[in-house]
Design a protein around this motif. Structure first.
Motif: not given
Ligand SMILES: [Zn+2]
Length: 311
Positions: A135-141, A170-175, A180-186
């Motif tokens: 899920i984190i990767r999807q949100i970041r991509q 939520a929140y983890m998308v910025v960490v 770490p293979d998918t760049p974090a959101l700012r």
């Protein structure tokens, strides 16, 4: 004082998560900083991502707003977190998953959005770290501005865990050290819940309600693409498979009659608040969303930016 305390705790939490603890710091210190996704508004278009447990879930809760975003040139991605391979009375496994993936793709095509189906088994979804990272990767991509998902109160375990997984993302998308293979959101996107009818432990509270009267046909057209669900599986479960018309045009009318519900009283009140009494009371079909406390909390300016079709 309360705010300061919250900030201190958050900073400590961030430090712990971002590798501030003395575990392997020497090797890491020499690596460049992880790339961070830039704020995604460079072209003025929004990036909306919605998660449902099954291919057809997002359509029912957010197909209308998705059609509105798409019509304005904004980017929408629907993600089914499971492949739907258990959702049929006579079919199953890989063949059903392939059929449902094709239905989802067609549904997305009909309103001009992307539709992704993740390859997790239907009926077996659990809130694991692996699934959370998907899920984190999807949100970041997608560089999401707005994330939509079910609440974790629901009759179906896949729905509940999809809600929990998106909350956990939520929140983890910025960490940067997480997935770490998918760049974090700012920045943490705004997260919102789909409408549902469950009352315990608390009822859905519509912060935003959108009239979808202008796109209800598009939404039904999208749902119509999920033949295995709306015309086969769901009527079979409900015990009314014999009421589904055979003819394509007739069954689409049947879909409208059975699926296009009027707004609840809570949603009606939210519509009136936003559209005024006259317009709000005249709305026949709406979609509504509740703000999740774990995302960025939107002020009214942000809400207007995220829902550009609101009056
Ligand atoms: Zn579902």
């Amino acid at each position: 004082m309360k705010r300061l305390h919250a900030f201190t705790v958050l900073s400590w939490f961030t430090l712990c998560l971002s590798g501030g603890a003395p575990v392997g710091p020497v090797a890491r210190a020499q690596e460049p900083s992880p790339e961070r996704t830039q704020p995604p508004s460079a072209d003025g278009k929004l990036n909306i991502i919605a998660f449902g447990a099954h291919p057809d879930d997002c359509d029912q809760r957010a197909g209308g707003v998705a059609a509105k975003y798409a019509a304005l040139g904004h980017r929408v991605r629907f993600v089914a977190v499971t492949n739907g391979d258990a959702g049929h009375q006579t079919e199953g496994g890989g063949a059903l998953a392939a059929r449902r993936r094709a239905e989802a793709r067609e549904a997305g095509r009909r309103i001009g959005i992307e539709y992704i189906v993740l390859d997790n088994h239907d009926g077996e979804l659990l809130p694991t770290v692996n699934a959370r990272e998907q899920i984190i990767r999807q949100i970041r991509q997608w560089k999401a501005d707005l994330v939509l998902a079910p609440r974790p109160n629901d009759y179906h375990p896949d729905h509940r865990y999809t809600g929990a997984l998106v909350q956990d993302a939520a929140y983890m998308v910025v960490v940067p050290n997480v997935a770490p293979d998918t760049p974090a959101l700012r920045r943490n996107p705004v997260f919102m819940y789909f409408q549902d009818g469950f009352q315990k432990p608390n009822a859905f509270s519509p912060d935003i309600a959108v009239s979808i009267d202008d796109v209800i046909d598009k939404k039904l057209d999208m749902m119509d693409a999920h033949v295995s669900q709306f015309y086969e599986w769901l009527p079979w479960v409900a015990g009314n498979l014999d009421t589904v018309p055979k003819d394509a045009a007739a069954r689409k009318r049947w879909l409208r009659d059975t699926r296009a519900a009027a707004p609840t009283s809570a949603v009606r009140a939210a519509l009136v608040k936003r559209y005024g009494a006259e317009r709000g009371n005249a709305v026949r079909h709406a979609e509504a969303f509740e703000i999740c406390e774990y995302g960025t909390r939107p002020d009214d300016t942000t809400i207007r930016k995220l829902f550009p079709f609101l009056p």
